[in-house]
Design a protein around this motif. Structure first.
Motif, PDB file in Angstrom:
ATOM      1  N   TYR A  92       0.839  -1.202   0.000  1.00  0.00           N
ATOM      2  CA  TYR A  92       0.000   0.000   0.000  1.00  0.00           C
ATOM      3  C   TYR A  92       0.875   1.253   0.000  1.00  0.00           C
ATOM      4  O   TYR A  92       0.632   2.201  -0.771  1.00  0.00           O
ATOM      5  N   ARG A  95       2.488   1.841  -3.421  1.00  0.00           N
ATOM      6  CA  ARG A  95       1.550   2.360  -4.425  1.00  0.00           C
ATOM      7  C   ARG A  95       1.248   3.836  -4.184  1.00  0.00           C
ATOM      8  O   ARG A  95       1.154   4.628  -5.129  1.00  0.00           O
ATOM      9  N   GLU A  99       2.235   7.103  -6.688  1.00  0.00           N
ATOM     10  CA  GLU A  99       1.298   8.073  -7.237  1.00  0.00           C
ATOM     11  C   GLU A  99       1.853   9.490  -7.161  1.00  0.00           C
ATOM     12  O   GLU A  99       1.584  10.325  -8.036  1.00  0.00           O
ATOM     13  N   LYS A 113       2.481  -1.889 -10.182  1.00  0.00           N
ATOM     14  CA  LYS A 113       1.581  -2.922  -9.675  1.00  0.00           C
ATOM     15  C   LYS A 113       2.389  -4.042  -9.037  1.00  0.00           C
ATOM     16  O   LYS A 113       3.461  -4.409  -9.535  1.00  0.00           O
ATOM     17  N   ASN A 121      -5.852  -8.008  -0.886  1.00  0.00           N
ATOM     18  CA  ASN A 121      -6.694  -7.062  -1.628  1.00  0.00           C
ATOM     19  C   ASN A 121      -6.749  -7.516  -3.088  1.00  0.00           C
ATOM     20  O   ASN A 121      -5.721  -7.575  -3.771  1.00  0.00           O
ATOM     21  N   LEU A 122      -7.926  -7.851  -3.566  1.00  0.00           N
ATOM     22  CA  LEU A 122      -8.074  -8.372  -4.930  1.00  0.00           C
ATOM     23  C   LEU A 122      -7.667  -7.373  -6.001  1.00  0.00           C
ATOM     24  O   LEU A 122      -7.531  -7.744  -7.172  1.00  0.00           O
ATOM     25  N   ARG A 123      -7.485  -6.115  -5.625  1.00  0.00           N
ATOM     26  CA  ARG A 123      -6.972  -5.121  -6.559  1.00  0.00           C
ATOM     27  C   ARG A 123      -5.592  -5.523  -7.090  1.00  0.00           C
ATOM     28  O   ARG A 123      -5.208  -5.175  -8.200  1.00  0.00           O
ATOM     29  N   ASP A 124      -4.844  -6.276  -6.260  1.00  0.00           N
ATOM     30  CA  ASP A 124      -3.484  -6.691  -6.622  1.00  0.00           C
ATOM     31  C   ASP A 124      -3.448  -8.072  -7.263  1.00  0.00           C
ATOM     32  O   ASP A 124      -2.357  -8.621  -7.489  1.00  0.00           O
ATOM     33  N   LYS A 125      -4.591  -8.627  -7.584  1.00  0.00           N
ATOM     34  CA  LYS A 125      -4.645  -9.969  -8.165  1.00  0.00           C
ATOM     35  C   LYS A 125      -3.970  -9.991  -9.537  1.00  0.00           C
ATOM     36  O   LYS A 125      -4.243  -9.164 -10.409  1.00  0.00           O
ATOM     37  N   ASP A 127      -3.350 -11.058 -13.255  1.00  0.00           N
ATOM     38  CA  ASP A 127      -4.144 -11.634 -14.327  1.00  0.00           C
ATOM     39  C   ASP A 127      -3.386 -12.805 -14.946  1.00  0.00           C
ATOM     40  O   ASP A 127      -2.299 -13.184 -14.473  1.00  0.00           O
ATOM     41  N   TYR A 189     -11.130  -7.558   5.015  1.00  0.00           N
ATOM     42  CA  TYR A 189     -10.892  -8.318   3.788  1.00  0.00           C
ATOM     43  C   TYR A 189     -11.422  -9.757   3.824  1.00  0.00           C
ATOM     44  O   TYR A 189     -11.429 -10.426   2.785  1.00  0.00           O
TER      45      TYR A 189
END
Length: 306
Positions: A92, A95, A99, A113, A121-125, A127, A189
């Motif tokens: 966190y 990131r 920014e 990323k 946190n699924l934001r960091d999943k 692909d 979470y």
């Protein structure tokens, strides 16, 4: 084929030379443009890579600071606060700091990323594409970095990735099992994601991403500038060669042609003067000797006739 040869025979030397020089110039610009494109693209990729690696090292330093300095100060609140404090998480912090970097003009096109196989946190999943990169790191522990391009509907993306390893025992407080995880983490979470990590396990990839257009934009501008300069230089070279050709070859040849026509009609009163000892000068001397010989022959012929 016959028409082409006939046309070629009727062209003047200057025209033939200009056609040849134009063809050479076009081929030179085309080949040099291709080679220059490869060199500049490789150089641009290297510049972006260097920037990305500096950013990645900076993010690693932020992660380490958060883990060793910030997390211990806030660790007790993770058990008492209802909401989980994301400031205690190295990812966190990295990131958020990144920014701020993106607000600077030189880094606005960069993205950061931490692509993780099993993140809290699924934001960091990760692909599918990113998961393959992580697996590549897991299968080859000696591999320190990979880079390349991936395609999206919006365009190509240049990426640089490094393995993300569970390097500290303190990380396992939130990622070993739900039973030992802070209550605020479970409240925020849940108990399904981000657990069963192991010490020294590679769980993700730290990635810097840049749109490919941003990578090669400066290279394209430089290529256009260099190619334009090359075209101008070649055009000047052709002009200078034409000037030299007119001064040293075509004009003397025209004068020789005119003298030869006068000699052919019996006018032997003129001589061709060429001030230089080059090939044109040698040709002029030969023409003058031929005129003298012809004059002597004509005189002898007239004497015998009389």
């Amino acid at each position: 084929m016959f028409k082409d040869n006939h046309l070629l025979k009727n062209l003047k030397i200057a025209t033939k030379l200009n056609v040849l020089l134009t063809v050479i110039a076009v081929i030179t610009v085309f080949l040099s443009g291709g080679v220059l494109s490869l060199i500049l693209s490789h150089n641009a990729e290297g510049v972006v890579t260097d920037k990305a690696l500096v950013l990645m090292e900076t993010m690693s330093a932020v992660r380490n600071y958060t883990s060793t300095r910030v997390n211990p100060e806030l660790a007790s609140r993770l058990e008492t606060d209802y909401q989980f404090l994301p400031q205690t998480v190295p990812a966190y912090s990295a990131r958020e700091v990144f920014e701020y970097f993106r607000e600077q003009g030189g880094y606005k096109d960069f993205f950061y990323k931490e692509a993780t196989l099993n993140p809290t946190n699924l934001r960091d999943k990760a692909d599918e594409f990113e998961a393959k990169i992580v697996e590549k790191f897991r299968n080859d522990e000696s591999l320190e970095q990979v880079s390349g391009f991936r395609s999206f509907n919006s365009g190509d993306i240049f990426y640089i990735a490094r393995p993300l390893e569970v390097s500290k025992e303190s990380c396992l407080r939130c990622h070993s099992t739900p039973d030992v995880a802070p209550k605020s983490l479970l409240t925020t979470y849940g108990r399904e994601n981000g657990f069963n990590w192991k010490l020294h396990e590679i769980v993700g990839a730290q990635m810097i991403l840049v749109p490919a257009d941003a990578v090669f934009e400066s290279a394209k501008k430089l290529q256009v500038s260099v190619t334009s300069i090359l075209i101008v230089c070649l055009a000047l070279a052709i002009i200078l060669i034409n000037f030299f050709l007119r001064f040293s070859v075509t004009t003397p040849l025209k004068k020789m042609e005119q003298l030869a026509q006068r000699i052919s009609t019996g006018d032997l009163s003129k001589e061709f003067a060429h001030p230089y000892n080059d090939e044109m000068g040698m040709l002029a001397a030969s023409l003058n000797r031929m005129k003298v010989s012809l004059d002597i022959a004509m005189s002898m012929l007239n004497s015998e006739t009389e």
